[in-house]
Design a protein around this motif. Structure first.
Motif, PDB file in Angstrom:
ATOM      1  N   LEU A 126     100.996  18.991  51.650  1.00  0.00           N
ATOM      2  CA  LEU A 126     101.614  18.806  50.501  1.00  0.00           C
ATOM      3  C   LEU A 126     101.365  20.186  49.505  1.00  0.00           C
ATOM      4  O   LEU A 126     102.272  20.181  48.594  1.00  0.00           O
ATOM      5  N   GLN A 127     100.525  20.858  49.812  1.00  0.00           N
ATOM      6  CA  GLN A 127     100.452  22.063  49.160  1.00  0.00           C
ATOM      7  C   GLN A 127     101.367  22.980  49.239  1.00  0.00           C
ATOM      8  O   GLN A 127     101.753  23.871  48.468  1.00  0.00           O
ATOM      9  N   GLN A 128     102.181  22.815  50.404  1.00  0.00           N
ATOM     10  CA  GLN A 128     102.956  23.606  50.745  1.00  0.00           C
ATOM     11  C   GLN A 128     104.521  23.394  50.324  1.00  0.00           C
ATOM     12  O   GLN A 128     105.418  24.030  50.311  1.00  0.00           O
ATOM     13  N   LEU A 129     104.416  21.995  49.980  1.00  0.00           N
ATOM     14  CA  LEU A 129     105.927  21.561  49.798  1.00  0.00           C
ATOM     15  C   LEU A 129     106.660  22.012  48.216  1.00  0.00           C
ATOM     16  O   LEU A 129     105.568  22.244  47.291  1.00  0.00           O
ATOM     17  N   SER A 130     107.846  22.064  48.236  1.00  0.00           N
ATOM     18  CA  SER A 130     108.308  22.640  46.894  1.00  0.00           C
ATOM     19  C   SER A 130     108.328  21.646  45.722  1.00  0.00           C
ATOM     20  O   SER A 130     108.086  20.389  45.990  1.00  0.00           O
ATOM     21  N   ASN A 131     108.728  22.223  44.689  1.00  0.00           N
ATOM     22  CA  ASN A 131     108.803  21.151  43.496  1.00  0.00           C
ATOM     23  C   ASN A 131     109.901  19.971  43.772  1.00  0.00           C
ATOM     24  O   ASN A 131     109.753  18.864  43.168  1.00  0.00           O
ATOM     25  N   THR A 132     110.781  20.412  44.564  1.00  0.00           N
ATOM     26  CA  THR A 132     111.680  19.390  44.700  1.00  0.00           C
ATOM     27  C   THR A 132     111.334  17.987  45.464  1.00  0.00           C
ATOM     28  O   THR A 132     111.476  16.812  44.949  1.00  0.00           O
ATOM     29  N   TYR A 133     110.257  18.182  46.321  1.00  0.00           N
ATOM     30  CA  TYR A 133     109.547  17.013  46.696  1.00  0.00           C
ATOM     31  C   TYR A 133     108.845  16.214  45.781  1.00  0.00           C
ATOM     32  O   TYR A 133     108.926  14.952  45.638  1.00  0.00           O
ATOM     33  N   MET A 167     104.238  14.477  56.711  1.00  0.00           N
ATOM     34  CA  MET A 167     103.939  15.625  57.447  1.00  0.00           C
ATOM     35  C   MET A 167     105.491  15.980  57.932  1.00  0.00           C
ATOM     36  O   MET A 167     105.759  17.453  58.353  1.00  0.00           O
ATOM     37  N   ASP A 168     106.454  15.323  58.139  1.00  0.00           N
ATOM     38  CA  ASP A 168     107.978  15.827  58.416  1.00  0.00           C
ATOM     39  C   ASP A 168     108.558  16.130  57.167  1.00  0.00           C
ATOM     40  O   ASP A 168     109.952  16.425  57.262  1.00  0.00           O
ATOM     41  N   ALA A 169     108.148  15.951  55.857  1.00  0.00           N
ATOM     42  CA  ALA A 169     108.879  16.570  54.729  1.00  0.00           C
ATOM     43  C   ALA A 169     109.118  17.911  54.834  1.00  0.00           C
ATOM     44  O   ALA A 169     108.044  18.837  55.267  1.00  0.00           O
ATOM     45  N   ASP A 170     110.218  18.440  54.647  1.00  0.00           N
ATOM     46  CA  ASP A 170     110.592  20.010  55.172  1.00  0.00           C
ATOM     47  C   ASP A 170     109.880  20.774  54.003  1.00  0.00           C
ATOM     48  O   ASP A 170     109.649  20.730  52.772  1.00  0.00           O
ATOM     49  N   VAL A 171     109.111  22.088  54.574  1.00  0.00           N
ATOM     50  CA  VAL A 171     108.693  22.916  53.840  1.00  0.00           C
ATOM     51  C   VAL A 171     109.654  23.931  53.327  1.00  0.00           C
ATOM     52  O   VAL A 171     110.148  24.643  54.175  1.00  0.00           O
ATOM     53  N   GLU A 172     110.324  24.001  52.274  1.00  0.00           N
ATOM     54  CA  GLU A 172     111.519  24.699  52.023  1.00  0.00           C
ATOM     55  C   GLU A 172     111.262  26.040  51.325  1.00  0.00           C
ATOM     56  O   GLU A 172     112.112  26.874  51.697  1.00  0.00           O
ATOM     57  N   SER A 226     122.870  33.066  42.466  1.00  0.00           N
ATOM     58  CA  SER A 226     123.407  31.670  42.132  1.00  0.00           C
ATOM     59  C   SER A 226     122.305  30.643  42.493  1.00  0.00           C
ATOM     60  O   SER A 226     121.728  30.929  43.528  1.00  0.00           O
ATOM     61  N   PHE A 227     122.452  29.505  41.880  1.00  0.00           N
ATOM     62  CA  PHE A 227     121.279  28.531  42.214  1.00  0.00           C
ATOM     63  C   PHE A 227     121.627  27.348  41.613  1.00  0.00           C
ATOM     64  O   PHE A 227     122.416  26.957  40.744  1.00  0.00           O
ATOM     65  N   GLU A 228     121.567  26.212  42.661  1.00  0.00           N
ATOM     66  CA  GLU A 228     121.908  24.858  42.510  1.00  0.00           C
ATOM     67  C   GLU A 228     120.505  24.042  43.104  1.00  0.00           C
ATOM     68  O   GLU A 228     119.910  24.610  44.124  1.00  0.00           O
ATOM     69  N   TYR A 229     120.433  23.044  42.522  1.00  0.00           N
ATOM     70  CA  TYR A 229     119.144  22.076  42.683  1.00  0.00           C
ATOM     71  C   TYR A 229     119.299  21.801  44.279  1.00  0.00           C
ATOM     72  O   TYR A 229     120.483  20.771  44.305  1.00  0.00           O
ATOM     73  N   PRO A 230     118.466  21.618  45.146  1.00  0.00           N
ATOM     74  CA  PRO A 230     118.774  21.338  46.528  1.00  0.00           C
ATOM     75  C   PRO A 230     118.857  19.636  46.651  1.00  0.00           C
ATOM     76  O   PRO A 230     119.475  19.286  47.481  1.00  0.00           O
ATOM     77  N   ASP A 231     118.367  19.074  45.636  1.00  0.00           N
ATOM     78  CA  ASP A 231     118.263  17.526  45.945  1.00  0.00           C
ATOM     79  C   ASP A 231     119.635  16.820  45.391  1.00  0.00           C
ATOM     80  O   ASP A 231     120.375  16.175  45.916  1.00  0.00           O
ATOM     81  N   ASP A 232     120.146  17.506  44.138  1.00  0.00           N
ATOM     82  CA  ASP A 232     121.306  16.670  43.644  1.00  0.00           C
ATOM     83  C   ASP A 232     122.579  17.536  43.604  1.00  0.00           C
ATOM     84  O   ASP A 232     123.553  17.512  43.232  1.00  0.00           O
ATOM     85  N   HIS A 233     122.275  18.841  44.111  1.00  0.00           N
ATOM     86  CA  HIS A 233     123.317  19.948  44.259  1.00  0.00           C
ATOM     87  C   HIS A 233     124.093  20.362  42.658  1.00  0.00           C
ATOM     88  O   HIS A 233     125.078  20.757  42.536  1.00  0.00           O
ATOM     89  N   TYR A 286     111.445  27.599  43.435  1.00  0.00           N
ATOM     90  CA  TYR A 286     112.673  27.319  44.069  1.00  0.00           C
ATOM     91  C   TYR A 286     113.282  28.636  44.647  1.00  0.00           C
ATOM     92  O   TYR A 286     112.928  29.668  44.266  1.00  0.00           O
ATOM     93  N   ASP A 287     114.068  28.425  45.707  1.00  0.00           N
ATOM     94  CA  ASP A 287     114.841  29.633  46.292  1.00  0.00           C
ATOM     95  C   ASP A 287     116.029  29.787  45.756  1.00  0.00           C
ATOM     96  O   ASP A 287     116.797  28.521  45.710  1.00  0.00           O
ATOM     97  N   VAL A 288     116.641  30.936  45.732  1.00  0.00           N
ATOM     98  CA  VAL A 288     118.313  31.234  45.266  1.00  0.00           C
ATOM     99  C   VAL A 288     119.002  30.461  46.134  1.00  0.00           C
ATOM    100  O   VAL A 288     118.808  30.540  47.400  1.00  0.00           O
ATOM    101  N   SER A 289     120.104  29.969  45.774  1.00  0.00           N
ATOM    102  CA  SER A 289     121.272  29.575  46.600  1.00  0.00           C
ATOM    103  C   SER A 289     122.108  30.628  47.247  1.00  0.00           C
ATOM    104  O   SER A 289     122.640  30.559  48.166  1.00  0.00           O
ATOM    105  N   GLY A 290     122.267  31.626  46.503  1.00  0.00           N
ATOM    106  CA  GLY A 290     122.882  32.817  46.719  1.00  0.00           C
ATOM    107  C   GLY A 290     122.473  33.979  46.247  1.00  0.00           C
ATOM    108  O   GLY A 290     121.890  33.824  45.113  1.00  0.00           O
ATOM    109  N   GLY A 291     122.658  35.288  46.670  1.00  0.00           N
ATOM    110  CA  GLY A 291     122.129  36.549  45.868  1.00  0.00           C
ATOM    111  C   GLY A 291     120.671  36.730  46.303  1.00  0.00           C
ATOM    112  O   GLY A 291     120.098  36.014  47.179  1.00  0.00           O
ATOM    113  N   LYS A 292     120.221  37.453  45.392  1.00  0.00           N
ATOM    114  CA  LYS A 292     118.608  37.890  46.011  1.00  0.00           C
ATOM    115  C   LYS A 292     117.963  38.409  44.633  1.00  0.00           C
ATOM    116  O   LYS A 292     118.609  38.656  43.648  1.00  0.00           O
TER     117      LYS A 292
END
Length: 587
Positions: free
Chosen positions: A111-118, A325-330, A353-360, A398-404
């Motif tokens: 759980l400590q490794q899961l992202s804000n999205t979770y 345990m199967d929740a993705d560590v993003e 560029s950035f979009e939220y991974p759950d609702d895009h 969160y991680d960027v969707s594009g660029g860096k």
């Protein structure tokens, strides 16, 4: 991976078995003791059969020596049985508790490794239910599951071998009901598992509802909505009752069906055994042994039935654990990630560029920005423009969707999360203080810090004076989420925490917008002190607090539409100028 994906029992057992590995010696000894207790139990019918047949054949053959010899054998067996049973009850349960502890540790670490999205999409009450209540069932499951099935296997096989040796046709007549009973029980069991899953989910919903209502109890009281909250709770409570009632109905059906098969097995022994004994095919002692072994077999089946509820609870708990345990560590360290050493604080957004991974939901596209080391940059703009999101990308919440994003010439994805986040201090509008003392909350910025370091950080944050005036000074208990302190006090403690951390980069996310004028002034002075010599990003609605920033960015859905210092932006007469004039008119 979906949090609510359902797994087969085979998959769940496969995921659970590795947790036995550290305790395989304990498990093997536990199963050995289970075998001993089973063998001790199954020898008794043979002893009774021997005594009965001997007495019927010729009472003179039933000597004192034989009776005492068989009695001594049974006494020794009972001593062995008692010792073995004690080990099973003691170390078997301890093994189960250790496995439960290991699973809870792994779940919490994951759980400590899961992202804000979770966490944005999962209720805290559900998470708490999964790592506490659901895993309570694992202790009994881990101990009894291998034990009960091992004992049942031994009893069925040994009983069949012994009884087949006495009279094969009667044995086949009795055991023909076992596979039929197994199929019926399996069908009902499948429905029970589904019901237990619903039950666990609903209790998680109840937990979430209770937590939400209790944490918001001031709002509930302020709007006198106690009756509404009670009604909401009662709806969930009644739904839980309905699910549980259905579960018990299935359990009743399960129990009744097995009792029917019990009766049929006994009926077979009575009628079949009676006829075979009448025609001299089996002896009376054999008939007694049959009854005792069938009784033992039925008792075993009943134990499995009683264990079925526990089995389903355990499997359901394991399933909800596996879903965590199967929740993705993003957000994770790349294989070639390196520690950030001697950070200066230069930040570059390169075509980000950035979009939220759950609702895009797209927040911004192709954003370019360079912040020099030590520069004080303020970000303003309408709500929903991406100000907070932009700042959350820097520590990789969160991680960027594009660029860096580049920090001191290095892509932040190539830096270890720990070293990256260690270089960034955040002061947010919504301060979170942990349940504990003032000292513990400030020291959270540097675990293991000495009292002098903590107090120096508090002084620099302008918090030392009010802390000293508290009832127990730095040892004052702040209450859950710091409820015993005012907004300004909590904010200054959070600033002291960042002073103690001493990072080169500071992110101030509307740190004063929820404070009164007096508290805002005190906190603003602390923030000014905190920003000295550091790269500082400030998100603010109160534009008067950012007039002295080196650079002000106006961020909208179209990206950065204005850039400059306060005077330059006022001369331009654009969006910033409108915001500033509107703020003054409101005053």
């Amino acid at each position: 991976m979906e949090q609510n994906r359902q797994y087969t029992v085979k998959e769940l057992i496969g995921r659970f078995l590795p947790y036995f590995k550290p305790y395989y010696k304990t498990l093997c000894l536990d199963l050995f003791c289970a075998a001993l207790t089973t063998i001790c139990e199954m020898i008794l019918p043979l002893i009774i059969r021997q005594i009965t047949n001997t007495a019927l054949q010729d009472i003179a053959l039933l000597t004192v020596r034989m009776i005492l010899g068989l009695g001594f054998l049974y006494f020794v067996l009972r001593v062995i049985d008692s010792i073995a049973n004690f080990y099973m009850a003691d170390m078997g349960h301890v093994m189960g508790a250790k496995i439960e502890t290991d699973m809870r540790r792994n779940a919490y670490a994951h759980l400590q490794q899961l992202s804000n999205t979770y966490f944005n999409n999962t209720k805290v009450g559900q998470i708490m239910g999964r790592i506490t209540n659901d895993l309570f069932e694992v202790t009994e499951f881990a101990h009894h599951c291998p034990e009960e099935f091992f004992i049942a296997g031994i009893k069925i096989i040994v009983s069949f071998i012994i009884l087949a040796g006495i009279h094969l046709p009667l044995t086949v007549m009795v055991f023909v009901f076992v596979p039929i009973m197994t199929v019926v029980c399996r069908i009902i069991n499948k429905k029970m598992r589904s019901a237990f899953i619903d039950q666990r989910h609903q209790i998680g919903e109840l937990n979430a509802k209770i937590e939400d209502s209790l944490l918001g109890q001031k709002v509930v009281k302020a709007f006198t909505n106690e009756d509404i909250e009670t009604q909401k709770f009662e709806e969930g409570n009644q739904k839980f009752l309905g699910i549980k009632s259905y579960t018990y109905r299935l359990m009743g059906l399960f129990s009744t069906s097995t009792r029917v098969f019990d009766g049929l097995m006994y009926l077979t022994v009575i009628i079949g055994g009676g006829f075979f004994m009448k025609y001299g095919v089996i002896l009376p002692g054999d008939m007694v042994a049959y009854v005792m072994y069938v009784s033992a077999l039925i008792a075993t089946v009943r134990r499995i039935i009683e264990f079925a509820e526990q089995f389903q609870r355990g499997i359901t708990g394991i399933e909800r654990f596996v879903q965590i345990m199967d929740a993705d560590v993003e957000i994770f360290d790349e294989p070639d990630a390196q520690d950030l050493e001697n950070p200066k604080g230069e930040i570059v957004f390169d075509h980000v560029s950035f979009e939220y991974p759950d609702d895009h939901n797209t927040v911004f596209h192709n954003l370019n920005l360079k912040i020099r080391a030590g520069e004080k940059v303020a970000i303003v703009g309408p709500s929903g423009g991406g100000k907070t999101t932009l700042c959350n990308l820097i520590p990789r919440f969160y991680d960027v969707s594009g660029g860096k994003i580049i920090l001191d010439g290095k892509d932040i994805k190539k830096l270890t999360l720990k070293s990256l986040r260690r270089s960034i201090g955040m002061v947010q509008q919504e301060v979170y203080l942990f349940s504990g003392t003032v000292f513990e909350n400030i020291a959270y910025g540097k675990p293991g810090a000495a009292y002098e370091e903590v107090r120096e950080a508090a002084k620099r944050a302008g918090a030392d004076e009010f802390i000293q005036n508290l009832k127990d000074g730095y040892d004052t208990y702040v209450g859950e989420r710091g409820v015993k302190l005012s907004g300004g006090q909590k904010q200054r403690i959070s600033i002291a925490r960042v002073f103690l951390k001493n990072p080169p980069i500071i992110i101030l996310d509307e740190a004063t917008s929820a404070l009164d004028n007096e508290s805002e002034y005190a906190v603003a002075r602390s923030l000014h002190e905190l920003a000295k010599g550091r790269t500082t990003l400030t998100i603010a609605h109160r534009l008067s607090s950012i007039k002295n920033s080196d650079r002000i960015l106006v961020l909208t859905e179209e990206g950065i539409v204005e850039e400059g210092n306060h005077d330059q932006l006022m001369e331009r007469g654009g969006i910033y100028c409108q915001f500033y004039r509107m703020a003054n008119e409101i005053k």
